[in-house]
Design a protein around this motif. Structure first.
Motif, mmCIF file in Angstrom:
data_model
loop_
_atom_site.group_PDB
_atom_site.id
_atom_site.type_symbol
_atom_site.label_atom_id
_atom_site.label_comp_id
_atom_site.label_asym_id
_atom_site.label_seq_id
_atom_site.Cartn_x
_atom_site.Cartn_y
_atom_site.Cartn_z
ATOM 1 N N SER A 60 0.804 -1.296 -0.041
ATOM 2 C CA SER A 60 0.104 0.081 0.057
ATOM 3 C C SER A 60 0.963 1.265 0.026
ATOM 4 O O SER A 60 0.351 2.287 -0.445
ATOM 5 N N SER A 61 2.094 1.096 0.204
ATOM 6 C CA SER A 61 3.033 2.197 0.513
ATOM 7 C C SER A 61 3.311 3.080 -0.767
ATOM 8 O O SER A 61 3.881 3.878 -0.745
ATOM 9 N N TRP A 62 2.941 2.236 -2.068
ATOM 10 C CA TRP A 62 2.901 2.802 -3.348
ATOM 11 C C TRP A 62 1.626 3.495 -3.902
ATOM 12 O O TRP A 62 1.755 3.649 -4.943
ATOM 13 N N LYS A 63 0.794 3.470 -2.868
ATOM 14 C CA LYS A 63 -0.437 4.009 -3.305
ATOM 15 C C LYS A 63 -0.750 5.288 -2.958
ATOM 16 O O LYS A 63 -0.302 5.508 -1.715
ATOM 17 N N PHE A 64 -1.451 6.089 -3.468
ATOM 18 C CA PHE A 64 -2.205 7.509 -2.874
ATOM 19 C C PHE A 64 -3.184 7.197 -1.670
ATOM 20 O O PHE A 64 -3.834 6.165 -1.993
ATOM 21 N N PRO A 65 -3.021 7.792 -0.666
ATOM 22 C CA PRO A 65 -2.305 8.989 -0.435
ATOM 23 C C PRO A 65 -0.877 9.036 0.572
ATOM 24 O O PRO A 65 -0.515 9.912 1.001
ATOM 25 N N TYR A 66 -0.259 7.517 0.476
ATOM 26 C CA TYR A 66 0.871 7.672 1.009
ATOM 27 C C TYR A 66 2.034 8.654 0.494
ATOM 28 O O TYR A 66 1.902 8.750 -0.823
ATOM 29 N N GLY A 67 2.690 9.167 1.181
ATOM 30 C CA GLY A 67 3.843 10.145 0.674
ATOM 31 C C GLY A 67 3.234 11.457 0.334
ATOM 32 O O GLY A 67 4.079 12.244 -0.309
ATOM 33 N N ILE A 68 2.072 11.918 0.668
ATOM 34 C CA ILE A 68 1.336 13.067 0.445
ATOM 35 C C ILE A 68 2.158 14.333 1.047
ATOM 36 O O ILE A 68 2.480 15.361 0.434
ATOM 37 N N THR A 69 2.858 13.936 2.268
ATOM 38 C CA THR A 69 3.732 15.224 2.864
ATOM 39 C C THR A 69 5.087 15.060 2.275
ATOM 40 O O THR A 69 5.822 16.207 2.144
ATOM 41 N N PHE A 70 5.821 13.946 2.227
ATOM 42 C CA PHE A 70 7.221 13.859 1.584
ATOM 43 C C PHE A 70 7.075 12.625 1.045
ATOM 44 O O PHE A 70 6.804 11.603 1.466
#
Length: 365
Positions: A60-70
Motif C-alpha cells: 500500500s506504501s506505493w498507493k495514494f495518499p502515502y507520501g503526500i507530505t514527503f
C-alpha cells in the motif's frame, strides 16, 4: 630555563592526579575528536524502517495518499512522509541510505549505506512474501563478497534493526488472536511467552551476525506498545490501549534488553544498544495534558489519519471503479498515526524528539 620549569610543572600536575585518587577522564562525546563518527547506515527490518523496497504490486506504501507530505507522492514509505530511518540518518549526519532494490540505479549513493528493510517482514517468515531479516543480512554479505563494501569499511558503519511486530501478527493470525492475548496460552501451541522468547532469540542471532560482518555499532528498536496501535484501539473507539497486548510487548522488551547486555559481554564491547521506541511512543501518546512540551501533542493520538471505510479496506484502497474506500483527515500533522499501524511524519518527529529516543541514540558515542 622556561621550558625546564614548564616540564617540571607538568610532572607535578601528573603526580597530583595520580595520587589524589581521582581519575581524569576525557569523555568521547558527540562532536569530539574522540567520538565514533559513522559514515554509513545499514538498515534491516520492516515497514517502520522501509523507504521503498517493497514491490509496488504488493504494498500500500506505493498507493495514494502515502507520501503526500514527503516527497509529495507515494514513494514506498509506510507513512505520509518520512519514517524512522530518515530521522536516525539525520541524527548521525548521514544521508538516508537508498533502498536495496535501487542499488544499481543509485549506485553513487552506496557510500552512505543501504536500506535492506522490507515492510511486513520479521525475523521469521511472516504473512509477507518479502525477504525476512535473515535474507536481508544475506544481501549485505553478498555486497561484501562482490567487494561493493569491505569489512574494514564497515567499521565506520551503524546498523539500525527494526522489529515492529509482524512476527507476532503472523503468530496470532495462525493461532487465534483472542486466546493468545489472554492467559489461555495452552490453545496457542507452545504458548505466546515461548514464541516471544524464540523471536528474541532469532533476533539476537541476527544482531550478532551483522556485527560479525564488520558493522561496528548495532542498534535495535524495542517493540512499540502494540496495544496502542489503531488496529487495536479501534475496538475502544480509539480511546484506550489494549493492556493485555502490551503485557506481551513488555516481555519482549525485557528479553531484548537482557540479550543486548549478553551480546556486549560476549564481545567485550558496547557495540549493541537498544533504541527505546517503546517509551518514546508511550511519552507521545500520553503527552496530551502535559505542559511545556518541546514537541507537538496530538488531540487524539490513538486515532489514525487514514483508515478504510470498513474492516475489509485499508488506507489507499479503491474499488473496481477506482473509488476510494478510505477516509483521510484534513491535516496529517495533527495526528500521531497515519494508518492503523504506522505513525505520520509528524508522529515520527515527535517520537524522535523524546528524551527516551535521544538518550538511546547517544549510546552510539
Amino acid at each position: 630555563m622556561a621550558t625546564r620549569n614548564l616540564l617540571f610543572s607538568l610532572f607535578c600536575f601528573f603526580l597530583l592526579c595520580l595520587f589524589s585518587g581521582e581519575q581524569q577522564v576525557v569523555e568521547a562525546t558527540r562532536g569530539s575528536p574522540f567520538a565514533f563518527k559513522p559514515k554509513k547506515l545499514f538498515v534491516f527490518g520492516d515497514s517502520y524502517a522501509d523507504t521503498g523496497n517493497n514491490r509496488k504490486a504488493l504494498a500500500s506504501s506505493w498507493k495514494f495518499p502515502y507520501g503526500i507530505t514527503f516527497p509529495g507522492k507515494p514513494a514506498g514509505r509506510f507513512s505520509d512522509g518520512r519514517v524512522l530511518t530518515d530521522f536516525v540518518a539525520e541524527y548521525f549526519g548521514i544521508k538516508t541510505p537508498i533502498p536495496y532494490r535501487w542499488r544499481k540505479e543509485l549506485s553513487g549513493r552506496l557510500k552512505y549505506g543501504v536500506n535492506f528493510a522490507y515492510g511486513g517482514t520479521g525475523v521469521f517468515q511472516t504473512l509477507s512474501p518479502e525477504p525476512n531479516m535473515t535474507v536481508q543480512i544475506d544481501f549485505l554479505e553478498q555486497l561484501l563478497n562482490e567487494s561493493v563494501y569491505t569489512k574494514r569499511g564497515l567499521k565506520s558503519a551503524v546498523a539500525l534493526v527494526s522489529l515492529a511486530g509482524n512476527d507476532y501478527n503472523t503468530y496470532l493470525f495462525n493461532n487465534g488472536t483472542a486466546a493468545c492475548l489472554s492467559n489461555q496460552y495452552a490453545s496457542c501451541g507452545q504458548g505466546l511467552p515461548a514464541f516471544i522468547a524464540s523471536v528474541v532469540g532469532q533476533l539476537t542471532v541476527n544482531l550478532k551476525r551483522i556485527h560479525d560482518l564488520g558493522v561496528r555499532k548495532v542498534a535495535v528498536t524495542s517493540l512499540q506498545p502494540l496495544g496502542c496501535l489503531p488496529r487495536s484501539t479501534a475496538q475502544f473507539s480509539f480511546q484506550q490501549c489494549n493492556g493485555e497486548e502490551n503485557n506481551g510487548v513488555n516481555l519482549h522488551n525485557q528479553l531484548l534488553a537482557q540479550a543486548v547486555n549478553t551480546l556486549n559481554k560476549q564481545t567485550n564491547s558496547t557495540s549493541f544498544f537498544v533504541v527505546d521506541v517503546y517509551n518514546a511512543f508511550w511519552t507521545v501518546i500520553n503527552r496530551k495534558n502535559q505542559a511545556h512540551q518541546v514537541s507537538p501533542s496530538f488531540e487524539n493520538p490513538l486515532k489514525p489519519c487514514c483508515v478504510g471505510v470498513s474492516a475489509a479496506f485499508s488506507c489507499g484502497s479503491v474499488d473496481e471503479k477506482g473509488v476510494k474506500q478510505y477516509t483521510l483527515c484534513t491535516n496529517p500533522k495533527s495526528t500521531f498515526f497515519w494508518d492503523t499501524f504506522h505513525p505520520t511524519q509528524q508522529g515520527w518527529a515527535a517520537v524522535y524528539s523524546t528524551e527516551a529516543l535521544q538518550n538511546s541514540l547517544k549510546q552510539l558515542y
